[in-house]
Write an enzyme that holds these catalytic residues in place. Structure first.
Site, PDB file in Angstrom:
ATOM      1  N   GLY A 270       0.978  -1.192   0.085  1.00  0.00           N
ATOM      2  CA  GLY A 270      -0.116   0.642  -0.006  1.00  0.00           C
ATOM      3  C   GLY A 270       0.939   1.298   0.094  1.00  0.00           C
ATOM      4  O   GLY A 270       2.099   1.395  -0.068  1.00  0.00           O
ATOM      5  N   SER A 273       4.784   6.153   4.561  1.00  0.00           N
ATOM      6  CA  SER A 273       5.592   6.177   5.124  1.00  0.00           C
ATOM      7  C   SER A 273       6.032   4.425   5.310  1.00  0.00           C
ATOM      8  O   SER A 273       6.942   4.068   5.644  1.00  0.00           O
ATOM      9  CB  SER A 273       5.648   6.923   5.701  1.00  0.00           C
ATOM     10  OG  SER A 273       6.048   8.391   4.809  1.00  0.00           O
ATOM     11  N   GLU A 295      -0.488  -1.385  -6.831  1.00  0.00           N
ATOM     12  CA  GLU A 295      -0.545  -0.411  -7.549  1.00  0.00           C
ATOM     13  C   GLU A 295      -0.348   0.729  -7.312  1.00  0.00           C
ATOM     14  O   GLU A 295      -0.249   1.740  -8.942  1.00  0.00           O
ATOM     15  CB  GLU A 295      -2.235  -0.387  -7.375  1.00  0.00           C
ATOM     16  CG  GLU A 295      -2.515   0.462  -4.841  1.00  0.00           C
ATOM     17  CD  GLU A 295      -3.769   0.216  -4.842  1.00  0.00           C
ATOM     18  OE1 GLU A 295      -4.616   0.049  -5.772  1.00  0.00           O
ATOM     19  OE2 GLU A 295      -3.320   0.648  -3.767  1.00  0.00           O
TER      20      GLU A 295
END
Length: 513
Positions: A270, A273, A295
Site C-alpha cells: 500500500g 511511509s 497499484e
C-alpha cells in the site's frame, strides 16, 4: 503555463489533424457544466490533469459549478482541496487524501463514495453509476493515429476516455518522453461473456501502449507544464524498521519450510511511509529476483531495483518523494524495460491477484483482538482517506499482511483494540498482523487463539494487561468470538470525550465479568 499554439505543429501531437483543438485551460474548463459527471486522470498524486482543474476552480469563484468527480485515486497539486473549497466537488469517488476535502466529507457537505479501486470503472461500464459526461486525461503525447500516451499513472483514465461523451486531453510537456511504451492498456470485454485475463506473470503485456479514443470525441487539447506532486514519505524510524524486520524474518521462515519460493511471490504494498519503509527493508533481505504486482510504485520499488533485488514491477502509478523524483524521472530509460503501468481495474483485478499468489502488505489504522481491520475511519466515523486497493488484494492474495504501529498519539491511543470501530477487512481476509512489537500469524487459528497471539505479540506492553483482562472476561461469557459488548467501544468513546483512550480493568468479581 504554456500558452496555446493551435497555429503551429507541436512535437508531442503527432496527429496533426488535432492541432486545431488546442485551446486554453479556461476554454476547456468551460466545457464542464453544472451537474456533470467528470472523470479525471490521477492516481495517488500522480498523472492527474492539472491546468483544467485549476481553471475550473477559478471559474467557480464567479460562475458556480458543482460536479460529481471520479478519479483513479487521490489528486496531487492540492487539487482536491482547491476544488472542494471552491464548491466544485459535490460528490467524490473512489479515493482521496486531502485534508480540506476530508473535512468537507466529514461535515457532510461533500458526498463521498469510498470504493474498492478495482470496481469503479466496472460499475460505470455496467450502468450501475452514470458514465462520465467529460473525461480530462493527462498525456505525455498523442500518437500519429490519435492514441493518448498516459503519463505517470493510468488509473481509470482508459475507462473514462472510452466511456465519456467528450474528452479533454491535457498534454504535459514536463512528462518524460521515455514514458511512451511503458503502459499496457487493456479494456475487459463486457460481461457475462467476458474472456479470462491471460496475465500469468507481472511482466506479461496483454494490451496496447496507448489509450484508443475516437478522434471526434476529443473536444479540446490543453498544454500544461506542471510537475506531479511529491509523495510525503517520512524517514524510516525504529518502529518501521522493526515492522520490516518482523516481516522479513517471517518470509525467511516461509521460504525455509518450502511454503514460498526463494524469490518470493509477486509483492504488493500500500501507500504511505510505513509500507514504503517495510519494502525498503527488503534491500538487506536474502531474497533476489523479486517482482512486484502492485497499484503504486513508491521510492522503495526503485531502491530494490537499484540494489539488484527487484527484477520487474507492474503497477498503475509511480508516486515518488522529492528526493527520488528527479533521479527516477531522469533515468526512466534505465528502468523502462523493468516497468509497466496498467489500468487500475487490471493492476487490482481479483482474478490476477489470486492467480499470482501475491504477498500483499497494507496498512491499518487499527485492528482488533480477533483480526478485523479498520483502514479508513478514525474512531469509527471520520473518514481518513479510503479503502483504496487494500480490499482488492487482501481478499485474494496468497498472503494478506496488515501493518501498523501499536500506538498512536504519543501512546494515548492503542492500535490494538477489543473491537474495531469500523470494519474494512474482516478476520477472514487477514492472515498476518504486524506492529513494531511483533508478528501474529493468524492462519489456522480459531478466534480465541487469534486473540491470545495478537495481544501477546502485537499490542504495546502498556495495553496488554487491559486487553487480556477484557478478553478473559469476554471468554467467561462464552461465544465463538467472545465480547463484552457494553464495553467494546469504551476506549474509543473515552478518546472522543477526553482525547485519550483510558486503560480500565474490571475489579475482581465485577458484574461485567
Amino acid at each position: 503555463m504554456t500558452s496555446p499554439q493551435s497555429d503551429e505543429a507541436h512535437p508531442r501531437i503527432r496527429d496533426h489533424s488535432l492541432l486545431t483543438r488546442i485551446v486554453s485551460a479556461d476554454v476547456a474548463a468551460g466545457l464542464i457544466r453544472d451537474g456533470m459527471v467528470v472523470g479525471m486522470s490521477g492516481f495517488t498524486r500522480s498523472g492527474e490533469a492539472k491546468a483544467v482543474p485549476l481553471a475550473l476552480a477559478r471559474r467557480a469563484a464567479t460562475d458556480p459549478v458543482g460536479i460529481t468527480l471520479i478519479t483513479g485515486a487521490s489528486l496531487g497539486n492540492d487539487l482536491d482541496g482547491l476544488l472542494a473549497d471552491s464548491g466544485v466537488i459535490q460528490r467524490r469517488l473512489p479515493f482521496q487524501s486531502d485534508a480540506r476535502l476530508r473535512a468537507k466529507i466529514n461535515d457532510g457537505s461533500v458526498m463521498y463514495l469510498d470504493q474498492h479501486l478495482s470496481e469503479t470503472v466496472e460499475q460505470l461500464r455496467s450502468g450501475q453509476f452514470p458514465k462520465p459526461d467529460i473525461a480530462v486525461i493527462e498525456a505525455a503525447a498523442i500518437t500519429e493515429d490519435g492514441g493518448i500516451v498516459p503519463t505517470t499513472s493510468v488509473g481509470n483514465s482508459a475507462g473514462f476516455a472510452t466511456q465519456a461523451q467528450q474528452v479533454i486531453v491535457e498534454l504535459n510537456t514536463c512528462a518524460p518522453t521515455a514514458l511512451e511504451g511503458m503502459h499496457d492498456i487493456f479494456i475487459p470485454s463486457d460481461r457475462p461473456a467476458r474472456e479470462p485475463l491471460f496475465l500469468r506473470n507481472p511482466d506479461d503485456r496483454i494490451g496496447t501502449s496507448v489509450i484508443r479514443v475516437d478522434r471526434d470525441r476529443i473536444a479540446a487539447i490543453v498544454l500544461s507544464d506542471r510537475l506531479d506532486s511529491y509523495a510525503n514519505l517520512g524517514d524510516a524510524d525504529d518502529d518501521t524498521r522493526a515492522i520490516s524486520h518482523h516481516i522479513t524474518a517471517f518470509l525467511e521462515r516461509e521460504v525455509r519450510r518450502g511454503a514460498l519460493p526463494p524469490s518470493l511471490p509477486p509483492l504488493q504494498a500500500g501507500i504511505g511511509s510505513i509500507a514504503n519503509s517495510v519494502l525498503s527493508g527488503l534491500t538487506d533481505a536474502p531474497f533476489s529476483n523479486m517482482t512486484m504486482y502492485s497499484e503504486v510504485l513508491q521510492d522503495s520499488a526503485f531502491d530494490l531495483m537499484d540494489c539488484g533485488k527487484l527484477d520487474f514491477a507492474s503497477a498503475s502509478s509511480i508516486t515518488l518523494s522529492a528526493a527520488r523524483h528527479a533521479d527516477v524521472m531522469g533515468r526512466l530509460d534505465h528502468y523502462k524495460d523493468r516497468l509497466v503501468l496498467r489500468p487500475q481495474e487490471i493492476s487490482n483485478h481479483p482474478e490476477i491477484v489470486r492467480r499470482l499468489g501475491i504477498v500483499a502488505i497494507n496498512t491499518a489504522l487499527e485492528f482488533d483482538i480477533y483480526g478485523n481491520v479498520n483502514s479508513t475511519h478514525v474512531m469509527g466515523s471520520h473518514m481518513m482517506n479510503g479503502i483504496g486497493g487494500s480490499g482488492d488484494f487482501a481478499r485474494n492474495a496468497g498472503l494478506s499482511i496488515f501493518v501498523t504501529k501499536s500506538q498512536a498519539k504519543g501512546g494515548l491511543v492503542t492500535s490494538v483494540v477489543p473491537m474495531v470501530s469500523h470494519v474494512d477487512h474482516t478476520e477472514h481476509d487477514v492472515d498476518v498482523l504486524v506492529t513494531e512489537q511483533g508478528l501474529a500469524d493468524l492462519r489456522g487459528l480459531a478466534p480465541r487463539e487469534r486473540a491470545r497471539i495478537i495481544i501477546d505479540t502485537c499490542a504495546h506492553p502498556d495495553w496488554r494487561d487491559t486487553l487480556s483482562d477484557y478478553f478473559e472476561r469476554a471468554c467467561r461469557r462464552g461465544g465463538q468470538t467472545p465480547h463484552v459488548l457494553e464495553e467494546a467501544f469504551d476506549w474509543h468513546s473515552s478518546f472522543r470525550t477526553t482525547g485519550a483512550m483510558v486503560r480500565r480493568m474490571a475489579k475482581a468479581g465485577s458484574a461485567s465479568a
